[in-house]
Write a protein that holds these residues in place. Structure first.
Motif, mmCIF file in Angstrom:
data_model
loop_
_atom_site.group_PDB
_atom_site.id
_atom_site.type_symbol
_atom_site.label_atom_id
_atom_site.label_comp_id
_atom_site.label_asym_id
_atom_site.label_seq_id
_atom_site.Cartn_x
_atom_site.Cartn_y
_atom_site.Cartn_z
ATOM 1 N N CYS A 258 -6.547 8.328 -6.909
ATOM 2 C CA CYS A 258 -7.282 7.260 -6.289
ATOM 3 C C CYS A 258 -7.995 6.439 -7.093
ATOM 4 C CB CYS A 258 -8.028 8.167 -5.144
ATOM 5 S SG CYS A 258 -7.226 8.533 -3.600
ATOM 6 N N ARG B 155 -3.041 5.499 -0.753
ATOM 7 C CA ARG B 155 -3.520 6.208 0.150
ATOM 8 C C ARG B 155 -3.099 7.712 0.346
ATOM 9 N NH1 ARG B 155 -3.805 5.520 5.766
ATOM 10 N NH2 ARG B 155 -1.891 4.452 5.781
ATOM 11 N N SER C 259 -16.415 9.807 -1.931
ATOM 12 C CA SER C 259 -16.292 8.819 -0.956
ATOM 13 C C SER C 259 -14.904 8.362 -0.619
ATOM 14 C CB SER C 259 -17.333 7.656 -1.381
ATOM 15 O OG SER C 259 -18.511 8.349 -2.033
ATOM 16 N N LEU C 260 -14.016 9.121 -0.485
ATOM 17 C CA LEU C 260 -12.621 8.651 -0.298
ATOM 18 C C LEU C 260 -12.272 8.697 1.279
ATOM 19 C CD1 LEU C 260 -11.006 10.580 -3.018
ATOM 20 C CD2 LEU C 260 -11.296 8.225 -3.144
ATOM 21 N N GLN C 261 -13.267 8.665 2.406
ATOM 22 C CA GLN C 261 -13.040 8.941 3.670
ATOM 23 C C GLN C 261 -11.930 7.674 4.102
ATOM 24 O OE1 GLN C 261 -15.956 9.035 2.368
ATOM 25 N NE2 GLN C 261 -17.194 10.565 3.543
ATOM 26 N N ASP C 262 -12.047 6.682 3.639
ATOM 27 C CA ASP C 262 -11.127 5.659 3.864
ATOM 28 C C ASP C 262 -9.716 5.578 3.262
ATOM 29 O OD1 ASP C 262 -12.230 2.902 2.039
ATOM 30 O OD2 ASP C 262 -12.347 5.113 1.602
ATOM 31 N N ARG C 263 -9.428 6.467 2.324
ATOM 32 C CA ARG C 263 -8.323 6.405 1.427
ATOM 33 C C ARG C 263 -7.693 7.952 1.650
ATOM 34 N NH1 ARG C 263 -8.891 4.297 -4.412
ATOM 35 N NH2 ARG C 263 -6.483 4.165 -4.299
ATOM 36 N N ARG D 266 -13.420 14.781 -0.624
ATOM 37 C CA ARG D 266 -13.419 13.513 0.167
ATOM 38 C C ARG D 266 -15.044 13.106 0.130
ATOM 39 N NH1 ARG D 266 -11.657 13.433 5.929
ATOM 40 N NH2 ARG D 266 -11.614 11.233 6.054
ATOM 41 N N GLU D 267 -15.758 14.101 0.490
ATOM 42 C CA GLU D 267 -17.190 13.597 0.677
ATOM 43 C C GLU D 267 -17.802 13.178 -0.709
ATOM 44 O OE1 GLU D 267 -17.887 14.169 4.863
ATOM 45 O OE2 GLU D 267 -19.477 13.678 3.238
ATOM 46 N N GLU E 29 -6.881 10.625 4.740
ATOM 47 C CA GLU E 29 -6.740 10.994 6.098
ATOM 48 C C GLU E 29 -6.514 12.409 6.116
ATOM 49 O OE1 GLU E 29 -4.328 8.187 8.182
ATOM 50 O OE2 GLU E 29 -4.406 9.447 9.870
ATOM 51 N N GLU F 150 0.895 -1.244 0.080
ATOM 52 C CA GLU F 150 -0.056 0.062 -0.123
ATOM 53 C C GLU F 150 1.061 1.298 0.134
ATOM 54 O OE1 GLU F 150 -3.927 1.255 2.387
ATOM 55 O OE2 GLU F 150 -1.986 1.308 3.657
#
Lengths: 194, 550
Positions: free
Chosen positions: B240, B247, B268-272, B264-265, B274, B214
């Motif tokens: 992404c 990440r 939908s990249l909240q998990d990728r 981000r919203e 930070e 990763e």
């Protein structure tokens, strides 16, 4: 190893008397300039003369009102005269004395030219330490000697017991012997306790 | 040491600790390295014509932090109690800073005044006053500025004024030199290029190598337009989408953070992706070592220390060809560059990069190069006011004449101040030397001067106080001769009290210094109001009176 000869610097002079009845006396005398006194008094007279009118009337309230009669033009001259008088004002302090009584305390005295003497006694047990501070103001930078007291948040100044526009700012070479003597007195006390 | 005169440098800037930034760390590290250079052993002393004795920093007060403070290795900092009014800058008063600057220059026996950052008003004022008083002056520019907008035009004019009569100037990169020369009109041969450096001891790679399954891309910068935050908004979703194993970690805060959150919203990249928020400087390294690649999207940078820090931690970033991947400030190009970086990643060795950084960029090297600049500055001739004024006339048809007037008034005020408070009445500060003996106990020695000459004659009976303390080992400084055993615990007490009651003293001092004057002004104002209310019927005439002083 301290010298007994007085130290002179501009208007301050330092005297030390270490033998008077087991007391350690340090004095800083301030010279008064005659020109300064003359100018300050004359400025006050000018200020009064140009700005206050005395009108002789029979009615009391009119007298009061006209007493406050101030010319528009003289607002500026009021300020100037007042400031000059204040800043050329002679320092009311004649001398500052520090009397160190070993194992007992320290007495800080301020003698004024008018004859008034202000004394402050600090018991030796209350003093934690003495220190030389470098004080920075927006226009200048000077040294001052202060005492750190137990259980008190404020430092006690040794040579500036009064707050005036013209502060007493003796030079460092005069403060150092006093500081050293204070340290010696405090250390003796500490060792005698332990 | 007796034969050579020691020189004292005054660093002036609005930006210093406790503020954190490029300029602040530059001043701090440079001062520390100059201090270390000044205390080298005998053989190196003759390398340069002069020797740095002491470095003093002057800045404005930060909140309750006012007065004199000593930081690491005895670096003395004057926090002058002038309040900051805009973006950490002191209020530009032109002449009101003259008394305090003159006092500091005389009492610390300054030889050279070194100002930092064109945006700092205190720096410009200090350089102006120092030039009036005849001191040698050096200026370092840390940023790039534009030419077109109103703010830049004014800033450039002020810079032109300051640099019209400067001894030497330093810029942090060749691009910065070009920018400074164009903005200020100074001749290029008076500008030196001394790049910044990085504290490689603090920024070391991680001990365990991260796996390449990763890939983590780290971005640490202020999220503002100038740092390319808008580019990030375009680039991150694209990357992404193209690479599923990538990440992002974004550290830093600013006005553009909202846009990044929105991005981000939206994707939908909240998990990728930070978002860490503002990262304190002490934690930057831990954030950097958690990544493989460092992405810097600045539109313009005079010298990017962040990139050096990242390279020092072993991240792939912008530097010499095999450490660098450059791209245009365009999202498509940046994505392409990231792809190239990901391909290059397995062949990168963090420790090798760190070693190369250590050799290329070091603060000691920067300090040595700065000493050369000081040497050159000191060799320039002393000139009086009449000789210097024509330089200001070149600044512009109207501006030149105004600048001349400003300097003439400054000169007159300086003469007046000389009469009011002669040089003899300002006492010089005793030198403090911090030495560690074998017990690692910092003992502070104070060397007092006699009649302005150091160590001249040993009839110092009236200056000896305290007990004689002879350190058993320690630095060569103390062992050099038996003369250096003057001990005072002045500064030792400072140290103890600093630990105990730092704030109280300075708060007390500030209050004491102003109490009488404030009260006096208040009384005068009250008196005037009372007098005028008795005299005039309406408030309008009061205002009229105030406006028109006869």
């Amino acid at each position: 190893m301290m010298s007994e000869a007085p130290i002179f610097h501009s208007k301050y002079s330092y005297h030390h008397d270490g033998k008077a009845q087991q007391l350690d006396i340090h004095e800083i005398l301030v010279k008064r300039s005659r020109l300064g006194i003359f100018l300050s008094y004359s400025m006050v007279v000018v200020f009064l003369g140009t700005n206050v009118y005395f009108v002789t009337t029979k009615v009391f309230c009119i007298l009061i009102l006209t007493f406050f009669e101030v010319n528009i033009r003289s607002i500026w001259s009021i300020l100037v005269c007042f400031l000059l008088a204040k800043f050329l004002h002679y320092n009311p302090v004649k001398k500052e004395r520090v009397v160190i009584m070993p194992a007992f305390g320290v007495q800080l005295e301020t003698h004024y030219w008018s004859g008034r003497i202000v004394r402050l006694f600090v018991p030796i047990s209350k003093i934690l330490s003495s220190m030389l501070n470098e004080c920075v103001t927006p226009v200048t930078c000077y040294w001052s000697l202060a005492l750190l007291l137990r259980d008190e948040g404020e430092l006690m100044l040794v040579f500036q017991l009064i707050r005036s526009v013209q502060k007493l700012q003796p030079p460092l070479k005069m403060l150092v012997p006093v500081w050293k003597a204070l340290r010696a007195a405090i250390n003796c006390e500490e060792t005698s306790i332990t | 040491m007796d034969q050579q005169r020691k020189h004292t440098i005054l660093m002036v800037s609005d930006f210093f600790y406790p503020n954190f930034g490029g300029v602040e760390s530059h001043i701090y590290y440079l001062s520390q390295c100059l201090l270390k250079l000044g205390h080298k052993t005998e053989p190196d002393l003759n390398a340069f014509a002069f020797k740095i004795g002491l470095v003093v920093v002057m800045t404005h007060s930060y909140g309750k932090r006012t007065g004199v403070r000593y930081v690491t290795n005895g670096l003395k900092v004057y926090y002058v109690p002038w309040r900051a009014f805009l973006m950490q800058n002191t209020l530009p008063t032109f002449y009101l800073t003259l008394p305090i600057i003159r006092t500091i220059l005389i009492r610390e026996r300054i030889s050279i005044v070194h100002g930092h950052q064109a945006f700092s008003t205190l720096c410009h004022e200090a350089l102006m006053h120092a030039r009036t008083m005849g001191y040698k002056v050096v200026f370092t520019d840390h940023s790039l500025y534009g030419f077109a907008d109103v703010g830049s035009i004014h800033m450039n004019k002020v810079l032109q004024f300051t640099l019209a009569d400067i001894s030497q100037a330093i810029c942090v990169s060749h691009t910065s030199k070009e920018n400074t020369v164009l903005r200020s009109g100074i001749t290029p041969d008076r500008v030196f290029v001394v790049p910044n450096a990085v504290d490689t001891a603090m920024f070391t790679p991680s001990t365990c190598r991260l796996s390449c399954d990763e890939i983590v891309i780290v971005v640490i910068s202020r999220l503002v337009y100038r740092k390319g935050a808008d580019l990030l908004v375009e680039v991150i979703p694209e990357v992404c989408h193209l690479f599923s194993n990538v990440r992002f970690i974004v550290g830093g805060d600013g006005p553009k953070r909202v846009r990044l959150e929105e991005m981000r919203e939206k994707h939908s990249l909240q998990d990728r992706v930070e978002m860490l928020g503002a990262v304190p400087h002490a934690r930057v390294r831990s954030v950097l070592i958690s990544g493989h690649i460092f992405l810097n999207s600045s539109l313009t940078e005079a010298f990017c220390i962040a990139i050096l820090e990242a390279a020092s931690c072993g991240l792939l970033t912008v530097l010499p060809d095999d450490m660098v991947v450059l791209s245009e400030p365009d999202p498509g190009d940046m994505v392409h560059a990231i792809r190239k970086a990901i391909v290059m990643l397995p062949s990168i060795d963090p420790y090798a990069m760190h070693q190369r950084m250590k050799k290329l960029y070091s603060w000691h090297d920067v300090a040595k190069r700065t000493e050369i600049v000081y040497d050159r500055a000191l060799q320039s001739s002393d000139e009086n006011l009449l000789r210097r004024l024509p330089r200001y006339l070149k600044c512009g048809s109207w501006a030149g004449k105004m600048f001349c007037l400003v300097m003439i008034v400054n000169f007159l005020l300086w003469c007046l101040l000389d009469l009011w408070q002669p040089v003899e009445s300002i006492e010089e500060v005793p030198d403090l030397v911090f030495i560690r003996n074998e017990h690692e106990d910092v003992r502070i020695f104070v060397f007092l001067r006699l009649n302005g000459f150091r160590w001249r004659g040993m009839d110092c009976s009236q200056w000896v106080f305290g007990d004689a303390f002879i350190p058993s080992s320690g630095s060569g400084f103390c062992n050099r001769s038996g003369k250096f055993q003057w001990i005072s615990e002045v500064a030792f007490i400072f140290r103890r009290v600093f630990d105990l009651r730092q704030r109280i003293r300075f708060r007390f001092v500030f209050r004491n210094g102003f109490g009488g004057l404030r009260l006096f002004c208040f009384v005068i104002a009250l008196l005037l109001c009372v007098l005028n209310s008795v005299r005039f019927e309406s408030g309008v005439s009061l205002i009229r009176m105030l406006v028109s002083f006869d």
